[in-house]
Design a protein around this motif. Structure first.
Motif, mmCIF file in Angstrom:
data_model
loop_
_atom_site.group_PDB
_atom_site.id
_atom_site.type_symbol
_atom_site.label_atom_id
_atom_site.label_comp_id
_atom_site.label_asym_id
_atom_site.label_seq_id
_atom_site.Cartn_x
_atom_site.Cartn_y
_atom_site.Cartn_z
ATOM 1 N N PRO A 72 -10.914 -8.862 -4.187
ATOM 2 C CA PRO A 72 -10.998 -10.318 -4.112
ATOM 3 C C PRO A 72 -11.455 -10.770 -2.730
ATOM 4 O O PRO A 72 -11.489 -9.965 -1.802
ATOM 5 N N PRO A 73 -11.781 -12.055 -2.589
ATOM 6 C CA PRO A 73 -12.263 -12.541 -1.292
ATOM 7 C C PRO A 73 -11.179 -12.469 -0.220
ATOM 8 O O PRO A 73 -9.986 -12.465 -0.506
ATOM 9 N N THR A 74 -11.621 -12.418 1.018
ATOM 10 C CA THR A 74 -10.744 -12.666 2.142
ATOM 11 C C THR A 74 -11.285 -13.874 2.894
ATOM 12 O O THR A 74 -12.386 -14.356 2.590
ATOM 13 N N ILE A 75 -10.520 -14.380 3.845
ATOM 14 C CA ILE A 75 -10.986 -15.474 4.695
ATOM 15 C C ILE A 75 -11.412 -14.890 6.032
ATOM 16 O O ILE A 75 -10.764 -13.987 6.571
ATOM 17 N N GLY B 188 -15.013 -26.883 11.457
ATOM 18 C CA GLY B 188 -14.204 -27.842 12.184
ATOM 19 C C GLY B 188 -14.037 -27.325 13.589
ATOM 20 O O GLY B 188 -14.993 -26.862 14.215
ATOM 21 N N GLU B 189 -12.808 -27.360 14.079
ATOM 22 C CA GLU B 189 -12.534 -26.759 15.381
ATOM 23 C C GLU B 189 -12.856 -25.268 15.348
ATOM 24 O O GLU B 189 -13.298 -24.684 16.331
ATOM 25 N N HIS B 190 -12.613 -24.662 14.177
ATOM 26 C CA HIS B 190 -12.978 -23.269 13.941
ATOM 27 C C HIS B 190 -13.880 -23.225 12.712
ATOM 28 O O HIS B 190 -14.013 -24.209 11.983
ATOM 29 N N PHE B 191 -14.506 -22.063 12.487
ATOM 30 C CA PHE B 191 -15.356 -21.905 11.314
ATOM 31 C C PHE B 191 -14.666 -20.964 10.332
ATOM 32 O O PHE B 191 -14.329 -19.828 10.662
ATOM 33 N N TYR B 192 -14.435 -21.473 9.130
ATOM 34 C CA TYR B 192 -13.721 -20.747 8.088
ATOM 35 C C TYR B 192 -14.679 -20.468 6.939
ATOM 36 O O TYR B 192 -15.449 -21.342 6.551
ATOM 37 N N LYS B 193 -14.570 -19.275 6.368
ATOM 38 C CA LYS B 193 -15.363 -19.021 5.164
ATOM 39 C C LYS B 193 -14.675 -17.980 4.293
ATOM 40 O O LYS B 193 -13.906 -17.141 4.780
ATOM 41 N N LEU B 194 -14.957 -18.062 2.987
ATOM 42 C CA LEU B 194 -14.564 -17.009 2.073
ATOM 43 C C LEU B 194 -15.614 -15.908 2.151
ATOM 44 O O LEU B 194 -16.811 -16.175 2.082
ATOM 45 N N VAL B 195 -15.155 -14.688 2.290
ATOM 46 C CA VAL B 195 -16.042 -13.524 2.380
ATOM 47 C C VAL B 195 -16.182 -12.917 0.981
ATOM 48 O O VAL B 195 -15.194 -12.794 0.260
ATOM 49 N N PRO B 196 -17.407 -12.526 0.567
ATOM 50 C CA PRO B 196 -17.623 -12.041 -0.804
ATOM 51 C C PRO B 196 -17.141 -10.624 -1.067
ATOM 52 O O PRO B 196 -17.840 -9.808 -1.659
ATOM 53 N N THR B 197 -15.910 -10.300 -0.615
ATOM 54 C CA THR B 197 -15.255 -9.079 -1.059
ATOM 55 C C THR B 197 -14.591 -9.394 -2.400
ATOM 56 O O THR B 197 -14.554 -10.540 -2.827
ATOM 57 N N ARG C 183 -11.526 -11.393 10.157
ATOM 58 C CA ARG C 183 -11.089 -11.358 8.766
ATOM 59 C C ARG C 183 -9.565 -11.262 8.676
ATOM 60 O O ARG C 183 -8.932 -10.582 9.481
ATOM 61 N N MET C 184 -9.013 -11.928 7.664
ATOM 62 C CA MET C 184 -7.565 -11.987 7.499
ATOM 63 C C MET C 184 -7.010 -10.779 6.756
ATOM 64 O O MET C 184 -5.796 -10.593 6.708
ATOM 65 N N HIS C 185 -7.871 -9.989 6.136
ATOM 66 C CA HIS C 185 -7.444 -8.763 5.470
ATOM 67 C C HIS C 185 -8.298 -7.607 5.973
ATOM 68 O O HIS C 185 -9.441 -7.799 6.400
ATOM 69 N N ARG C 186 -7.747 -6.418 5.870
ATOM 70 C CA ARG C 186 -8.574 -5.237 6.111
ATOM 71 C C ARG C 186 -9.581 -5.107 4.980
ATOM 72 O O ARG C 186 -9.232 -5.280 3.807
ATOM 73 N N THR C 187 -10.812 -4.781 5.298
ATOM 74 C CA THR C 187 -11.843 -4.618 4.277
ATOM 75 C C THR C 187 -12.612 -3.311 4.438
ATOM 76 O O THR C 187 -13.443 -2.991 3.591
ATOM 77 N N LYS C 188 -12.354 -2.579 5.500
ATOM 78 C CA LYS C 188 -13.045 -1.312 5.714
ATOM 79 C C LYS C 188 -12.277 -0.190 5.020
ATOM 80 O O LYS C 188 -11.168 0.168 5.417
ATOM 81 N N GLY C 189 -12.846 0.344 3.954
ATOM 82 C CA GLY C 189 -12.224 1.435 3.236
ATOM 83 C C GLY C 189 -11.071 1.018 2.350
ATOM 84 O O GLY C 189 -10.399 1.871 1.767
ATOM 85 N N VAL C 190 -10.837 -0.285 2.231
ATOM 86 C CA VAL C 190 -9.739 -0.797 1.412
ATOM 87 C C VAL C 190 -10.089 -2.221 0.999
ATOM 88 O O VAL C 190 -10.749 -2.950 1.738
ATOM 89 N N THR C 191 -9.698 -2.616 -0.208
ATOM 90 C CA THR C 191 -9.943 -3.992 -0.634
ATOM 91 C C THR C 191 -8.798 -4.878 -0.157
ATOM 92 O O THR C 191 -7.692 -4.387 0.129
ATOM 93 N N PRO C 192 -9.008 -6.188 -0.071
ATOM 94 C CA PRO C 192 -7.894 -7.078 0.301
ATOM 95 C C PRO C 192 -6.683 -6.927 -0.620
ATOM 96 O O PRO C 192 -5.540 -7.051 -0.157
ATOM 97 N N LEU C 193 -6.896 -6.652 -1.904
ATOM 98 C CA LEU C 193 -5.767 -6.481 -2.814
ATOM 99 C C LEU C 193 -5.025 -5.183 -2.510
ATOM 100 O O LEU C 193 -3.780 -5.150 -2.493
ATOM 101 N N GLU C 194 -5.756 -4.100 -2.261
ATOM 102 C CA GLU C 194 -5.119 -2.830 -1.896
ATOM 103 C C GLU C 194 -4.358 -2.972 -0.582
ATOM 104 O O GLU C 194 -3.249 -2.440 -0.430
#
Length: 294
Positions: free
Chosen positions: A108-111, A97-106, A117-128
């Motif tokens: 659990p997923p992040t957006i 749309g105005e922006h591009f949104y996607k679920l990332v295959p971490t 990315r809406m969560h940290r994913t380097k060295g940590v999972t979105p749940l952690e």
């Protein structure tokens, strides 16, 4: 196969329709299988596996949907995206749309929104990442929590699991649609302890009475995208709606500190102090600050 869906995912899946997710590694496993294979199709939300049969070069999913080998091959080559099968069609878990949104295959997923990315994913999972934020204020049984920026709802879900009642706010309808699609966000829309409110937290918070909440978890988009959610005016509203003794966790991160010697946390802490908060300190493991209302 469409490269991405334009219609919101909830409309794509339809009432009662089964939705099966495929990551690149799962697609590769199917390509090497002979006759069929059992794979997880809910992004590892459970340990369950489903049998995918292979007949005449087509992959048969549990609801009878048939997917051509060429499509599975394309999914297998695309490790940066998630795909889902709904009603016999294959879609990328993304919205343009105005922006591009996607679920990332971490897991659990992040957006990811425009590559952020809406969560940290380097060295940590979105749940952690979520648990570190929650542990900074430890919401407990019977407490009322304001979660200002829902996203995929992991913060709200984790707080509710600990016995709190959570009001969670999300401004962006596209984020809401991806949350409705994501199996890890299911509790958001089915837990009796979670209320989802659509709107800008800057405006929504003004509707609450003084001293409504025991805990506020404020995890806004980065400053460049939502500067008003880092303002002293907004912090005064958060202070107002907290009960005396109430706790605040504010995720800040430190964008720019390493290369431009900026300390965004310091500015946040000073504005929180002017808004009336006390006990303000950094929580390095959660990249944020905590504070309390005296």
């Amino acid at each position: 196969m469409r490269k991405l869906f334009i219609t919101p995912p909830s409309a794509q899946r339809g009432e009662g329709m089964d939705v099966y997710f495929l990551r690149a590694q799962d697609a590769r496993r199917l390509l090497f299988a002979k006759g069929g294979a059992r794979v997880n199709l809910d992004l590892r939300k459970t340990g369950r596996t489903w049998l995918i049969e292979i007949r005449d070069g087509r992959f048969i999913f549990p609801d009878g949907s048939e997917v051509e080998r060429e499509i599975i091959e394309r999914v297998a080559r695309d490790g940066g995206n998630l795909y889902f099968i709904a009603g016999g069609r294959v879609f990328k878990a993304a919205i343009a749309g105005e922006h591009f949104y996607k679920l990332v295959p971490t897991v659990p997923p992040t957006i990811e929104i425009n590559g952020i990315r809406m969560h940290r994913t380097k060295g940590v999972t979105p749940l952690e990442d979520t648990i570190k934020k929650i542990n900074a204020v430890k919401p407990g049984e019977g407490e009322i929590v304001l979660d200002t920026c829902m996203g995929l709802g992991y913060t709200a879900i984790e707080a509710a699991k600990r016995g709190a009642y959570v009001m969670t706010v999300e401004k962006d309808p596209n984020v809401l649609e991806l949350a409705k699609l994501n199996p890890w966000s299911w509790e958001l829309f089915h837990s009796q302890n979670i209320q989802v409110i659509q709107g800008d937290a800057f405006d929504v918070v003004k509707r609450f009475r003084d001293g409504t909440f025991d805990v506020v978890i404020h995890d806004p988009p980065r400053f460049s995208l939502a500067g008003h959610l880092y303002s002293e005016e907004f912090y005064r509203e958060l202070f107002r709606v907290l009960k005396p003794g109430g706790r605040l966790f504010h995720y800040v991160g430190n964008p720019g500190k390493r290369y431009r010697r900026k300390d965004l946390q310091r500015g946040v802490m000073e504005r929180l102090r002017r808004a009336g908060f006390a006990g303000i300190k950094r929580v390095e493991e959660a990249l944020g600050v905590v504070a309390r209302k005296p």
